[in-house]
Design a protein around this motif. Sequence first.
Motif, mmCIF file in Angstrom:
data_model
loop_
_atom_site.group_PDB
_atom_site.id
_atom_site.type_symbol
_atom_site.label_atom_id
_atom_site.label_comp_id
_atom_site.label_asym_id
_atom_site.label_seq_id
_atom_site.Cartn_x
_atom_site.Cartn_y
_atom_site.Cartn_z
ATOM 1 N N PRO A 493 0.727 -1.257 -0.043
ATOM 2 C CA PRO A 493 -0.004 0.097 0.029
ATOM 3 C C PRO A 493 1.040 1.099 -0.145
ATOM 4 C CG PRO A 493 -1.005 -1.694 1.646
ATOM 5 C CD PRO A 493 0.309 -2.171 1.137
ATOM 6 N N SER A 494 1.806 1.288 0.784
ATOM 7 C CA SER A 494 2.583 2.259 0.822
ATOM 8 C C SER A 494 3.570 2.721 -0.399
ATOM 9 C CB SER A 494 3.895 2.405 1.956
ATOM 10 O OG SER A 494 3.384 2.720 3.135
ATOM 11 N N PHE A 495 4.116 1.725 -0.905
ATOM 12 C CA PHE A 495 4.590 1.945 -2.192
ATOM 13 C C PHE A 495 3.864 2.481 -3.291
ATOM 14 C CE2 PHE A 495 6.066 0.541 -6.590
ATOM 15 C CZ PHE A 495 7.087 1.576 -6.688
ATOM 16 N N VAL A 496 2.483 1.813 -3.543
ATOM 17 C CA VAL A 496 1.780 2.296 -4.568
ATOM 18 C C VAL A 496 1.480 3.832 -4.423
ATOM 19 C CG1 VAL A 496 0.803 0.110 -5.438
ATOM 20 C CG2 VAL A 496 -0.314 1.371 -3.704
ATOM 21 N N GLN A 497 1.209 4.092 -3.214
ATOM 22 C CA GLN A 497 0.787 5.779 -2.984
ATOM 23 C C GLN A 497 2.090 6.452 -3.460
ATOM 24 O OE1 GLN A 497 -1.750 7.080 -2.104
ATOM 25 N NE2 GLN A 497 -3.164 5.398 -2.095
ATOM 26 N N TRP A 498 3.221 6.355 -2.975
ATOM 27 C CA TRP A 498 4.288 6.957 -3.255
ATOM 28 C C TRP A 498 4.593 6.997 -4.731
ATOM 29 C CZ3 TRP A 498 8.208 9.737 -1.333
ATOM 30 C CH2 TRP A 498 8.271 10.085 0.199
ATOM 31 N N ASP A 499 4.486 5.920 -5.159
ATOM 32 C CA ASP A 499 4.730 5.939 -6.826
ATOM 33 C C ASP A 499 3.485 6.654 -7.299
ATOM 34 O OD1 ASP A 499 5.672 4.820 -9.310
ATOM 35 O OD2 ASP A 499 3.857 3.285 -9.454
ATOM 36 N N ALA A 500 2.364 6.785 -6.929
ATOM 37 C CA ALA A 500 1.223 7.786 -7.699
ATOM 38 C C ALA A 500 1.705 9.123 -7.504
ATOM 39 C CB ALA A 500 0.010 7.269 -7.086
ATOM 40 N N MET A 501 2.019 9.434 -6.280
ATOM 41 C CA MET A 501 2.169 10.846 -5.689
ATOM 42 C C MET A 501 3.603 11.407 -6.470
ATOM 43 S SD MET A 501 4.849 12.534 -3.688
ATOM 44 C CE MET A 501 5.316 11.401 -2.822
ATOM 45 N N THR A 502 4.461 10.596 -6.739
ATOM 46 C CA THR A 502 5.751 10.786 -7.456
ATOM 47 C C THR A 502 5.399 10.933 -8.775
ATOM 48 O OG1 THR A 502 6.897 9.506 -6.088
ATOM 49 C CG2 THR A 502 8.070 10.034 -8.098
ATOM 50 N N PHE A 503 4.579 10.355 -9.412
ATOM 51 C CA PHE A 503 4.231 10.348 -10.993
ATOM 52 C C PHE A 503 3.553 12.077 -11.094
ATOM 53 C CE2 PHE A 503 1.510 10.485 -14.673
ATOM 54 C CZ PHE A 503 2.626 9.810 -15.642
ATOM 55 N N PHE A 504 2.529 12.146 -10.057
ATOM 56 C CA PHE A 504 1.873 13.326 -9.975
ATOM 57 C C PHE A 504 2.664 14.512 -9.974
ATOM 58 C CE2 PHE A 504 -0.877 16.628 -7.610
ATOM 59 C CZ PHE A 504 -2.120 16.366 -8.669
ATOM 60 N N SER A 505 3.618 14.474 -8.890
ATOM 61 C CA SER A 505 4.111 15.880 -8.651
ATOM 62 C C SER A 505 5.162 16.034 -9.883
ATOM 63 C CB SER A 505 5.030 15.522 -7.371
ATOM 64 O OG SER A 505 5.861 14.753 -7.360
ATOM 65 N N GLU A 506 5.755 14.995 -10.361
ATOM 66 C CA GLU A 506 6.747 15.223 -11.625
ATOM 67 C C GLU A 506 5.939 15.933 -12.426
ATOM 68 O OE1 GLU A 506 10.150 12.296 -13.382
ATOM 69 O OE2 GLU A 506 8.222 11.492 -12.861
ATOM 70 N N SER A 507 4.733 15.358 -13.126
ATOM 71 C CA SER A 507 4.052 15.822 -14.143
ATOM 72 C C SER A 507 3.488 17.410 -13.776
ATOM 73 C CB SER A 507 2.600 15.149 -14.373
ATOM 74 O OG SER A 507 3.149 13.646 -14.679
ATOM 75 N N VAL A 508 3.086 17.593 -12.472
ATOM 76 C CA VAL A 508 2.650 18.849 -12.342
ATOM 77 C C VAL A 508 3.715 20.111 -12.316
ATOM 78 C CG1 VAL A 508 1.514 20.050 -10.441
ATOM 79 C CG2 VAL A 508 0.568 18.043 -11.255
ATOM 80 N N ILE A 509 4.867 19.523 -11.719
ATOM 81 C CA ILE A 509 5.882 20.561 -11.281
ATOM 82 C C ILE A 509 6.726 20.792 -12.657
ATOM 83 C CG2 ILE A 509 8.020 20.931 -10.226
ATOM 84 C CD1 ILE A 509 6.863 19.227 -7.944
ATOM 85 N N SER A 510 6.868 19.826 -13.392
ATOM 86 C CA SER A 510 7.551 20.122 -14.628
ATOM 87 C C SER A 510 6.715 21.204 -15.662
ATOM 88 C CB SER A 510 7.828 18.963 -15.585
ATOM 89 O OG SER A 510 6.648 18.552 -15.646
ATOM 90 N N GLN A 511 5.155 20.936 -15.512
ATOM 91 C CA GLN A 511 4.555 21.760 -16.305
ATOM 92 C C GLN A 511 4.308 23.346 -15.741
ATOM 93 O OE1 GLN A 511 3.094 21.046 -19.337
ATOM 94 N NE2 GLN A 511 2.809 23.341 -19.364
ATOM 95 N N MET A 512 4.617 23.423 -14.363
ATOM 96 C CA MET A 512 4.352 24.696 -13.721
ATOM 97 C C MET A 512 5.539 25.488 -14.286
ATOM 98 S SD MET A 512 4.558 25.848 -9.903
ATOM 99 C CE MET A 512 6.245 25.389 -9.588
ATOM 100 N N PHE A 513 6.949 24.853 -14.470
ATOM 101 C CA PHE A 513 8.114 25.527 -14.666
ATOM 102 C C PHE A 513 7.793 26.055 -16.243
ATOM 103 C CE2 PHE A 513 9.857 23.904 -10.582
ATOM 104 C CZ PHE A 513 10.903 25.226 -10.233
ATOM 105 N N ARG A 514 7.082 25.151 -17.011
ATOM 106 C CA ARG A 514 6.930 25.628 -18.414
ATOM 107 C C ARG A 514 5.963 26.907 -18.576
ATOM 108 N NH1 ARG A 514 5.832 20.346 -20.166
ATOM 109 N NH2 ARG A 514 7.768 19.069 -19.703
ATOM 110 N N THR A 515 5.020 27.092 -17.598
ATOM 111 C CA THR A 515 4.004 27.825 -17.774
ATOM 112 C C THR A 515 4.310 29.145 -17.260
ATOM 113 O OG1 THR A 515 2.424 25.706 -17.804
ATOM 114 C CG2 THR A 515 1.416 28.041 -17.733
ATOM 115 N N LEU A 516 4.639 29.300 -16.057
ATOM 116 C CA LEU A 516 4.685 30.429 -15.307
ATOM 117 C C LEU A 516 5.997 31.308 -15.695
ATOM 118 C CD1 LEU A 516 3.536 29.395 -11.636
ATOM 119 C CD2 LEU A 516 2.334 30.578 -13.299
#
Length: 1201
Positions: A493-516
């Motif tokens: 359970p912990s790993f699947v949560q970490w894995d999902a969170m990591t993918f989420f933050s990677e996608s969102v943060i990279s886009q923020m640096f491109r947009t703002l």
Amino acid sequence: MSTEQVSSLCEQLVKAVTVIMDPASTQRYRLEALKFCEEFKEKCPICVPCGLKLAEKTQTAIVRHFGLQILEHVVKFRWNSMPRLEKVYLKNNVMGLISSGTQNILEEESHIKDVLSRIVVEMIKREWPQHWPDMLKELDTLSKQGETQTELVMFILLRLAEDVVTFQTLPTQRRRDIQQTLTQNMEKIFSFLLTTLQQNVNKYRRVKTDLAQEPKAQANCRVGIAALNTLAGYIDWVAMSHITADNCKLLEMLCLLLNEPELQVGAAECLLIAVSRKGKLEDRKPLMVLFGDVAMHYILSAAQTADGEGLVEKHYVFLKRLCQVLCALGSQLCALVGSDSDVDTPANLGKYLDSFLAFTTHPSQFLRSSTQITWGALFRHEILSRDPLLLAMIPKYLRASMTNLVKVGFPSKTDSPSCEYSRFDFDSDEDFNAFFNSFRAQQGEVMRMACRLDPRTGFQMAGEWLKYQLATPVDIGPMNSKTGEGLCSIFSPSFVQWDAMTFFSESVISQMFRTLDKEEIPVNEGIELLQLVLNFETKDPLILSCVLTNVSALFPFVTFRPEYLPQVLSRLFSSVTFEVIEESKAPRTRAVKNVRRHACSSIIKMCRDYPQLVLPNFEMLYNHVKQLLSNELLLTQMEKCALMEALVLISNQFKDYQRQKVFLEELLAPVANLWLSEEMQRVLSDPDAFISYVGADNKITDPILEDPSGLNRSRISFCVYTILGVVKRARWPAALEEAKAGGFVIGFMPSGNPIYRNPCTEQVLKLLDNLIALIRTHNNLYMPEMVTKLGETFAKALDMLEVEKNAILGLPQPLLELYDCPVYKTILERMQGFFCTLYDNCFHILGNAGPSMQQDFYTVEGLASQFLNSAFVNLNNIPDYRLRPMLRVFVKPLVLSCPSEHYETLLCPMLGPLFTYLHVRLSQKWQVISQRSILCEDDTVDDNPESQEMLEEQLVRLLTREVMDLITVCCVSKKGATEHNSSAAADGDDEEMMSTDVTPPSSAELTELGKCLMKQEDVCTALLITAYRSLSWKDTLSCQRTTTQLCWPLLKQVLTGNLLPDAVTWFFTSVLKGLQTHGQHDGCMAALVHLAFQIYEALRPRYAELKTVMEQVPEIPKELLEQFDCKLLNPTLLKAADKRRKDSFKRLIAGCIGKPLGEQFRKEVHIRNLPSLFKKVKPSLETDVLEHNEDGEGLTALFEP
């Protein structure tokens, strides 16, 4: 024809059919019965009366079905020779069967209904409308008799639409006649279908609750379902006006039926087809009615009801259809809003989005994934993406994604509501895993689009989730990891949560640096998150891997606060040496190796993307690396070299040739000392010494732990890896001025291009001789006498790794094993891995050497002969799986980067012998394969199991693609149209496989190198023969690429010379043989026909022999060939358009175009054309109208209505 005769024959037929269908019959008895039935159908003159007798209601269903099959056979294969009266007799009897010859609608078998409707459709295809004008009236009359007949009429209309429009299984003129007549009568047909549907639905609704009338209700329901199915066959292609007639009455009815459990799936199917229609935007506007209150209400309430009843397969299928309807509605919305058709954003957009979100949050992973493309289209849409309602959806969509990214729902598990649904959708965990990975990638895309519209919300959510994960205690779940006690497995359970969170933050943060903009970036929050991540301690390799990804994702914040760089570096360096248990002797698992590799690649990525940022800390970085390298056992060779690569990347920022050269000398010093030592020179140049040094001649008693020569192997690997890293990464500055100032430019070419020097050249060239010696030694290991010297444990050391085999055969890896197993389970696997990687890396060095050292490399004395005596030595014994990477990573890059002034001295002397050899090798390999397929039919048993044969065959395919790709790269300059093909990996992605539009670009010309190679007669012959012979090898992808890109440019080069007639006929015959092998694939067929046509047109005037070849084509119409030839040879005759000539040519060679296996032995059906419905009137103005009288009366004829 007496009645007794018919009766006795029917008795025999009934017996025969009973034998065929009886499971207890013997094989011989059954075959005899089958033969009797088939011969009867083919030869008996009284098929019709027998068929009709067997089809009577009193017979059993099996016998009736056979009787009807006889009648179908008669219509399909004897119709053209039947007297008119017999046709009328048969037609009337068949209509009689529909009227009164079948059981009640609820009792009759579906296969009887099916074959009966087929017979009528076969007659329609042959006689309507010209000879059977009242057909529709007759069907209408039949339908008035009751539900049983109406259902059959529905089947007939559906089957007719499928045959004529969908599958187009009849000759062009007949198809056109029928389709035009259907179109003319469509208003009647549609109103008939709608009325039938409405009447039966109304009756069904009235009586469905009355138990006494249940059969009646069931009968009406059956007709309703049949009417919906038939509508589905028409909605796809009729004019939109029929679908939207009467204020969209059809769509309204379909929406109403969504709430009728028995009819809802059929209604959703029809609705989906209607809403998915393409065409003029103006015609599609009425579809927006589905965004109205009424339609939306019905769609939503149907979804809620279906979902509220739990997981029932029927309801789940309906939900999937409904989800597709909403997706298609979204596509129509995106197409219509903002286009010229002045459609406004619908008032119910909010309601639509809410219902769509309900599917995105549904437990079924399949439904969630179905919505993603439409979300993407909405977020991308120019007008809708600014709509406040859609913007308000973004946080909700991202919140849903946070749940959807968590990898749960494996069909074999029960740890999530999704599992139950997955059992309907996926056959195995591997299946689900493959699906989920692509679903996740798709979500990443859509999330980035959402964050482009609202970057802050995404970042805020990522931050909250990251903090939550860092603070939550680890839950490893019921399964323990084999890596160590108390650690996560990939299902924890912990790993699947970490894995999902990591993918989420990677996608969102990279886009923020491109947009703002820079000023708007929330630096403080970012740095706070980075500190939290850097301070987080864990000994769990899977979670640590996620932590490292988060460090990389947050790293761009360090560009605003460089003082945090040392902290980041020390965190990454501590992970490079990560172990679960310090000083453990057990082999590392893949999870541990992944962490270490991950840390190395993060360091490389940082140095590649932010070299200016890291440059001030270069000394600190260098000291870290030196410290790690000082202990020979601390890191694997790959890890050591990754760190050295990072240093080289930063050294490129010195922008000072002398300083970088000194640094690289220092870095390579340990490698040079080892590589150039006397012992190493002896080991690298003598196969016996080499085998002994790496320990491949030993017999090992404990294959897990004992590995006496491991250190020796790692020394060789270290040297090769390091040379590769330096050659790959050391470069001069990209800006010419900086390069000049730093002393990297040593002159200019006549063309004005600068000549650069690489600071690593001097060091690397010193090491080249031994590298070439190692390649020669490695090739010689495959000599039979050397293979026998391998020790007992290592007899298979030169074989492929299992992983490589599975990848080639397309077998999935078992999920859990990936992380929990040691990387190499036994010392044999470790040895195989060593040989495989070493071989590849040596060639990677040579492939990178050209672009890296340029003229300093190409002018090495006798380079061509050095290659011929090393890389190309003993090729006969080198297996295909080793030859492929050599061509791909060494020869191809060398060709692509070599300047034209070195073609004569380096490439031609090397490629000439190589191509000549490859041609012989491939021809032999394919001969073995084709002989094997002939022998297979004799069922010979040999010691080569099928899986091995499949592997060998697939390898020959992949090698063939590699070789053809290499020849194409060498010989053909791809301009324009073929450029997109060249990027397709030669590794056999069959994706772009079967494009049918394959007329080769006329601009495919030979390159300078191609011309250079074609001047040498033996090489020219080898290239031409390989290209043309490969057309009939059983690899469709290779055939299509070679035909479109290579064959014609090569042949065109030799057309001007004196080709021997035998050679010309051989080329032409090879293309025709290719058609025989690959004609069943549209893409290949089109390309090969074009090539054959080009050859025939270009060479037939000079070589009469080509006509002789054409005359041998099976079933060629001789008089048409004469006409074609005559036009071709007589230049004064007006030439038809290119396409017309090619079509005529294709008809001539039709006899040698291969057919798919399923069609090869099919009996031909011949449908005759009827008198034309539409007379083509072509008045020839000059003669008829103007000449037939002087005073111009004829002119008035032109204007008469």
